[in-house]
Design a protein around this motif. Structure first.
Motif, PDB file in Angstrom:
ATOM      1  N   ILE A   9      41.861  44.902  41.159  1.00 12.76           N
ATOM      2  CA  ILE A   9      41.472  45.570  42.417  1.00 12.76           C
ATOM      3  C   ILE A   9      42.416  46.743  42.676  1.00 12.76           C
ATOM      4  N   LEU A  40      43.781  40.569  52.985  1.00 10.35           N
ATOM      5  CA  LEU A  40      44.852  40.205  52.052  1.00 10.35           C
ATOM      6  C   LEU A  40      45.760  41.415  51.836  1.00 10.35           C
ATOM      7  N   ASN A  87      50.205  31.372  50.529  1.00  7.66           N
ATOM      8  CA  ASN A  87      50.073  30.123  49.785  1.00  7.66           C
ATOM      9  C   ASN A  87      50.892  30.220  48.504  1.00  7.66           C
ATOM     10  N   GLN A  94      47.356  28.073  46.357  1.00  8.38           N
ATOM     11  CA  GLN A  94      47.271  29.404  45.741  1.00  8.38           C
ATOM     12  C   GLN A  94      46.289  29.376  44.578  1.00  8.38           C
TER      13      GLN A  94
END
Ligand code: 5GP
Length: 114
Positions: A9, A40, A87, A94
């Motif tokens: 990304i 995020l 996390n 996670q």
């Protein structure tokens, strides 16, 4: 660490709804939002987990927090409130091993989490 979804990304190889970017941090909407706002915050430099952070990463870790807090103020929900979560590893839930800070807002969030 291996190449992750979030590295792709960051390199724009996978599309994402990006809401903030600077030289160090990229922020994009979670694909499975757990609240009306679920963003995020990801450092561009890949660090796998919170457990991998080193003293030299202190500035980068602070940048993640500040980017999230700035975003909350800018978007107008800081006063109503929000939650940030990192996390770590399997028991922490996670799933993507490129450290990231979840920012959740837009509804009352219960505590303790499940
Ligand atoms: P973790 O479970 O590692 O703390 O969080 C990973 C997050 O990444 C999850 O909330 C998940 O919904 C999100 N996620 C997984 N795949 C994608 C994707 O391809 N795009 C986006 N924007 N988020 C993703």
């Amino acid at each position: 660490m291996g190449d992750t979804l979030f590295a792709k990304i960051i390199r724009r190889e996978i599309p994402a709804d990006i809401v903030f970017e600077d030289a160090h941090v990229l922020a994009f909407r979670d694909i499975h939002p757990q609240a009306p706002v679920h963003v995020l915050f990801v450092p561009k430099r890949p660090i796998a987990t919170l457990d991998d952070l080193q003293p030299g990463d202190a500035e980068l870790a602070g940048r993640l927090l500040l980017a999230a807090a700035d975003y909350a103020r800018r978007e107008g929900f800081a006063e109503a409130g929000y939650r940030t979560v990192i996390n770590c590893n399997q028991d922490g839930g996670q799933t993507v091993y490129h450290i990231h800070l979840h920012l959740l807002a837009g509804r009352a969030l219960h505590w303790p989490p499940g």
